[in-house]
Design a protein around this motif. Structure first.
Motif, PDB file in Angstrom:
ATOM      1  N   ALA A  14     -13.291   8.748  -1.148  1.00  0.00           N
ATOM      2  CA  ALA A  14     -13.298   9.368  -2.224  1.00  0.00           C
ATOM      3  C   ALA A  14     -12.987   8.269  -3.284  1.00  0.00           C
ATOM      4  CB  ALA A  14     -12.015  10.434  -2.160  1.00  0.00           C
ATOM      5  N   VAL A  15     -13.675   8.334  -4.318  1.00  0.00           N
ATOM      6  CA  VAL A  15     -13.931   7.367  -5.373  1.00  0.00           C
ATOM      7  C   VAL A  15     -13.641   7.899  -6.723  1.00  0.00           C
ATOM      8  CG1 VAL A  15     -15.167   5.572  -6.349  1.00  0.00           C
ATOM      9  CG2 VAL A  15     -15.397   6.122  -3.851  1.00  0.00           C
ATOM     10  N   SER A  16     -12.724   7.318  -7.524  1.00  0.00           N
ATOM     11  CA  SER A  16     -12.455   7.718  -9.000  1.00  0.00           C
ATOM     12  C   SER A  16     -13.976   7.560  -9.761  1.00  0.00           C
ATOM     13  CB  SER A  16     -11.283   7.208  -9.567  1.00  0.00           C
ATOM     14  OG  SER A  16     -11.266   7.226 -10.901  1.00  0.00           O
ATOM     15  N   THR A  17     -14.217   8.251 -10.767  1.00  0.00           N
ATOM     16  CA  THR A  17     -15.430   7.891 -11.541  1.00  0.00           C
ATOM     17  C   THR A  17     -15.017   6.665 -12.418  1.00  0.00           C
ATOM     18  OG1 THR A  17     -14.671   9.437 -13.234  1.00  0.00           O
ATOM     19  CG2 THR A  17     -16.154   9.974 -11.720  1.00  0.00           C
ATOM     20  N   ASP A  18     -13.904   6.362 -12.527  1.00  0.00           N
ATOM     21  CA  ASP A  18     -13.321   5.096 -13.396  1.00  0.00           C
ATOM     22  C   ASP A  18     -13.768   3.901 -12.825  1.00  0.00           C
ATOM     23  OD1 ASP A  18     -12.357   6.687 -15.473  1.00  0.00           O
ATOM     24  OD2 ASP A  18     -10.470   6.447 -14.722  1.00  0.00           O
ATOM     25  N   LEU A  19     -13.803   3.962 -11.617  1.00  0.00           N
ATOM     26  CA  LEU A  19     -14.035   2.793 -10.525  1.00  0.00           C
ATOM     27  C   LEU A  19     -15.666   2.797 -10.088  1.00  0.00           C
ATOM     28  CD1 LEU A  19     -10.671   2.911  -8.338  1.00  0.00           C
ATOM     29  CD2 LEU A  19     -11.182   1.463 -10.750  1.00  0.00           C
ATOM     30  N   ALA A  20     -16.401   3.392 -10.457  1.00  0.00           N
ATOM     31  CA  ALA A  20     -17.588   3.536  -9.942  1.00  0.00           C
ATOM     32  C   ALA A  20     -18.886   3.633 -11.190  1.00  0.00           C
ATOM     33  CB  ALA A  20     -17.974   5.102  -9.437  1.00  0.00           C
ATOM     34  N   ALA A  21     -20.026   3.294 -10.579  1.00  0.00           N
ATOM     35  CA  ALA A  21     -21.022   3.256 -11.463  1.00  0.00           C
ATOM     36  C   ALA A  21     -22.350   3.505 -10.819  1.00  0.00           C
ATOM     37  CB  ALA A  21     -21.391   1.779 -12.327  1.00  0.00           C
ATOM     38  N   PRO A  22     -23.397   4.054 -11.685  1.00  0.00           N
ATOM     39  CA  PRO A  22     -24.764   4.149 -10.873  1.00  0.00           C
ATOM     40  C   PRO A  22     -25.217   3.139 -10.437  1.00  0.00           C
ATOM     41  CG  PRO A  22     -24.604   5.680 -12.766  1.00  0.00           C
ATOM     42  CD  PRO A  22     -23.457   4.668 -12.925  1.00  0.00           C
ATOM     43  N   TYR A  70     -21.835   2.599  -6.649  1.00  0.00           N
ATOM     44  CA  TYR A  70     -21.246   1.683  -6.272  1.00  0.00           C
ATOM     45  C   TYR A  70     -19.506   1.803  -6.832  1.00  0.00           C
ATOM     46  CZ  TYR A  70     -21.980  -2.432  -9.394  1.00  0.00           C
ATOM     47  OH  TYR A  70     -22.228  -3.234 -10.288  1.00  0.00           O
ATOM     48  N   ALA A  71     -18.731   0.964  -6.176  1.00  0.00           N
ATOM     49  CA  ALA A  71     -17.317   1.125  -6.605  1.00  0.00           C
ATOM     50  C   ALA A  71     -16.707   0.012  -6.088  1.00  0.00           C
ATOM     51  CB  ALA A  71     -16.907   2.256  -6.383  1.00  0.00           C
ATOM     52  N   THR A  72     -15.596  -0.205  -6.839  1.00  0.00           N
ATOM     53  CA  THR A  72     -14.617  -1.144  -6.512  1.00  0.00           C
ATOM     54  C   THR A  72     -13.236  -0.770  -6.782  1.00  0.00           C
ATOM     55  OG1 THR A  72     -14.186  -3.730  -6.401  1.00  0.00           O
ATOM     56  CG2 THR A  72     -14.583  -2.716  -8.352  1.00  0.00           C
ATOM     57  N   GLY A  73     -12.246  -1.624  -6.387  1.00  0.00           N
ATOM     58  CA  GLY A  73     -10.777  -1.313  -6.644  1.00  0.00           C
ATOM     59  C   GLY A  73     -10.139  -0.174  -5.824  1.00  0.00           C
ATOM     60  N   LEU A  74     -10.778   0.077  -4.702  1.00  0.00           N
ATOM     61  CA  LEU A  74     -10.416   0.874  -3.695  1.00  0.00           C
ATOM     62  C   LEU A  74      -9.415   0.149  -2.726  1.00  0.00           C
ATOM     63  CD1 LEU A  74     -13.018   2.102  -4.614  1.00  0.00           C
ATOM     64  CD2 LEU A  74     -13.073   3.360  -2.468  1.00  0.00           C
ATOM     65  N   GLY A  75      -8.536   0.910  -1.762  1.00  0.00           N
ATOM     66  CA  GLY A  75      -7.915   0.182  -0.848  1.00  0.00           C
ATOM     67  C   GLY A  75      -6.433  -0.416  -1.368  1.00  0.00           C
ATOM     68  N   ARG A  76      -6.275  -0.035  -2.551  1.00  0.00           N
ATOM     69  CA  ARG A  76      -4.782  -0.487  -3.171  1.00  0.00           C
ATOM     70  C   ARG A  76      -3.817   0.938  -3.287  1.00  0.00           C
ATOM     71  NH1 ARG A  76      -3.004  -2.172  -8.753  1.00  0.00           N
ATOM     72  NH2 ARG A  76      -4.481  -0.824  -9.441  1.00  0.00           N
ATOM     73  N   THR A  77      -4.448   1.623  -4.258  1.00  0.00           N
ATOM     74  CA  THR A  77      -3.592   2.862  -4.521  1.00  0.00           C
ATOM     75  C   THR A  77      -4.151   4.226  -3.716  1.00  0.00           C
ATOM     76  OG1 THR A  77      -4.521   3.355  -6.435  1.00  0.00           O
ATOM     77  CG2 THR A  77      -2.432   1.995  -6.564  1.00  0.00           C
ATOM     78  N   THR A  78      -5.495   3.930  -3.429  1.00  0.00           N
ATOM     79  CA  THR A  78      -6.342   5.101  -2.865  1.00  0.00           C
ATOM     80  C   THR A  78      -6.994   4.464  -1.677  1.00  0.00           C
ATOM     81  OG1 THR A  78      -8.118   4.576  -3.971  1.00  0.00           O
ATOM     82  CG2 THR A  78      -6.706   6.339  -4.940  1.00  0.00           C
ATOM     83  N   VAL A 128       0.819  -1.197  -0.051  1.00  0.00           N
ATOM     84  CA  VAL A 128      -0.077  -0.020  -0.011  1.00  0.00           C
ATOM     85  C   VAL A 128       0.860   1.071  -0.126  1.00  0.00           C
ATOM     86  CG1 VAL A 128      -1.936  -1.236   1.075  1.00  0.00           C
ATOM     87  CG2 VAL A 128      -0.175  -0.044   2.597  1.00  0.00           C
ATOM     88  N   PRO A 129       0.287   2.384  -0.445  1.00  0.00           N
ATOM     89  CA  PRO A 129       1.260   3.487  -0.618  1.00  0.00           C
ATOM     90  C   PRO A 129       1.947   3.990   0.736  1.00  0.00           C
ATOM     91  CG  PRO A 129      -0.701   3.785  -1.923  1.00  0.00           C
ATOM     92  CD  PRO A 129      -1.106   2.588  -0.977  1.00  0.00           C
ATOM     93  N   GLU A 130       1.062   3.899   1.829  1.00  0.00           N
ATOM     94  CA  GLU A 130       1.403   4.586   3.127  1.00  0.00           C
ATOM     95  C   GLU A 130       0.833   3.961   4.204  1.00  0.00           C
ATOM     96  OE1 GLU A 130       0.649   8.485   2.075  1.00  0.00           O
ATOM     97  OE2 GLU A 130      -1.562   8.292   2.878  1.00  0.00           O
ATOM     98  N   LEU A 131       1.292   4.141   5.458  1.00  0.00           N
ATOM     99  CA  LEU A 131       0.577   4.019   6.708  1.00  0.00           C
ATOM    100  C   LEU A 131       0.451   5.121   7.435  1.00  0.00           C
ATOM    101  CD1 LEU A 131       2.640   0.738   7.476  1.00  0.00           C
ATOM    102  CD2 LEU A 131       0.076   0.816   6.718  1.00  0.00           C
ATOM    103  N   PRO A 132      -0.796   5.214   8.297  1.00  0.00           N
ATOM    104  CA  PRO A 132      -1.745   4.256   8.401  1.00  0.00           C
ATOM    105  C   PRO A 132      -2.526   4.444   7.118  1.00  0.00           C
ATOM    106  CG  PRO A 132      -2.336   6.353   9.570  1.00  0.00           C
ATOM    107  CD  PRO A 132      -0.853   6.601   9.107  1.00  0.00           C
ATOM    108  N   TRP A 133      -3.396   3.232   6.910  1.00  0.00           N
ATOM    109  CA  TRP A 133      -4.079   3.177   5.781  1.00  0.00           C
ATOM    110  C   TRP A 133      -5.518   2.705   6.054  1.00  0.00           C
ATOM    111  CZ3 TRP A 133      -3.210   4.793   1.248  1.00  0.00           C
ATOM    112  CH2 TRP A 133      -3.850   4.167   0.097  1.00  0.00           C
TER     113      TRP A 133
END
Length: 317
Positions: free
Chosen positions: A102-110, A85-93, A53-58
């Motif tokens: 905070a969710v990138s629109t690339d990882l989200a959908a209505p 809803y979204a997925t792919g979080l918790g890795r680089t964000t 992961v990029p940093e701690l704490p996370w």
């Protein structure tokens, strides 16, 4: 806001619920008030330090479901009050186990009407994984015979339904207590993956052109034995760092082995939109096995690895 964080890598005891500053969305992000977060084995791998992961704490958590409360300056396709809803979080964000994410629109959908928040949290990562395995890597077509291992698990129970909805005939392996439910979800044959004669039982039941390998290092010899010529094994999970590919049947049948990660999905937003539509139409029924409060996140991280359930575990911040 309240959020789960870990300050050091290690076991579930490293997780703590803390008061932290609420994030602000970047130009291409949504700020989501999280109603439900999914719990996945991969979340524990980040916590343990197996994956960086990029940093701690996370903040952990790959799947977020909730309501948009603000949008970044470049966002035009979403508005406040919208369910997403979204997925792919918790890795680089930072992840979803918090009151806001905070969710990138690339990882989200209505989220369409009729798809519940817990259902969406139980769908996001595992549905995207199954889609990537079958559509992008597996080239699934109507009439294919498909073998899904671990069909009572998070990915497995959605994969059975996705393959069936795409016109495939599904054979599955699962723990015996869940055979009836896996059949209800769409498998024509369900076998105990622990039986000693699994290879011969599978050979009697099917000749799959596509196998979803959830623990591929344990099943690859059996898979190679029963696969049809030209068949594909898509590996989404393993317990050992290497997999011994059986060259005899593999070479003789021109078998292809594909390792994959959901995090490499190039069009996550589009995949999520299609999966949500399938749930709304009744083609897929994500199963929520258990719900946890945010303060019980340690139990959730233990149970997602230690417990055998049908479906997914979710957290309610």
């Amino acid at each position: 806001m309240r959020a789960v964080r870990y300050h050091e890598h290690g076991g579930p005891e490293q997780l703590a619920v803390e008061d932290v500053e609420r994030p602000e969305p970047a130009a291409d992000e949504l700020l989501v008030r999280v109603s439900t977060a999914g719990v996945n084995p991969v979340d524990t791998y980040f916590r343990e330090g197996s994956y960086p992961v990029p940093e701690l704490p996370w903040i952990p958590g790959s799947d977020a479901v909730g309501e948009v409360v603000s949008v970044g300056s470049d966002v035009t396709d979403y508005e406040t009050g919208q369910r997403v809803y979204a997925t792919g979080l918790g890795r680089t964000t930072p992840g979803a186990c918090a009151e806001y994410a905070a969710v990138s629109t690339d990882l989200a959908a209505p989220l369409p009407d009729g798809v519940g928040d817990a259902e969406a949290a139980a769908l996001a990562l595992v549905g995207t994984t199954a889609w990537q395995a079958f559509v992008h890597h597996g080239d699934i077509t109507p009439g294919d015979e498909v073998l899904v291992h671990g069909a009572n698990g998070g990915v497995g129970h959605v994969a059975v339904q996705l393959a069936r909805a795409m016109g495939a005939d599904v054979t599955a392996t699962a723990k015996p207590p869940y055979h009836d439910e896996v059949e209800r979800l769409g498998a024509s044959t369900v076998l105990d993956y622990a039986r000693g004669d699994l290879a011969s039982a599978l050979a009697d039941a099917c000749e799959p052109s596509l196998v979803l390998g959830t623990v591929v290092d344990r099943t690859i010899e059996t898979d190679a034995e029963v696969l049809a010529p030209g068949g594909r094994i898509v590996a989404i999970g393993n317990t050992e760092p290497t997999v011994a590919f059986p060259m005899g049947p593999g070479k003789g049948k021109d078998i292809r082995l594909q390792a994959m990660s959901m995090f490499n999905t190039p069009n996550t937003s589009t995949v999520l939109s299609r999966l949500a539509g399938m749930v709304a139409r009744g083609d897929i029924e994500p199963v929520v096995a258990r719900e946890y409060a945010l303060d019980d996140i340690e139990d959730a991280h233990r149970d997602v690895l230690a417990e055998s359930v049908l479906g997914k575990l979710v957290v309610r911040p």
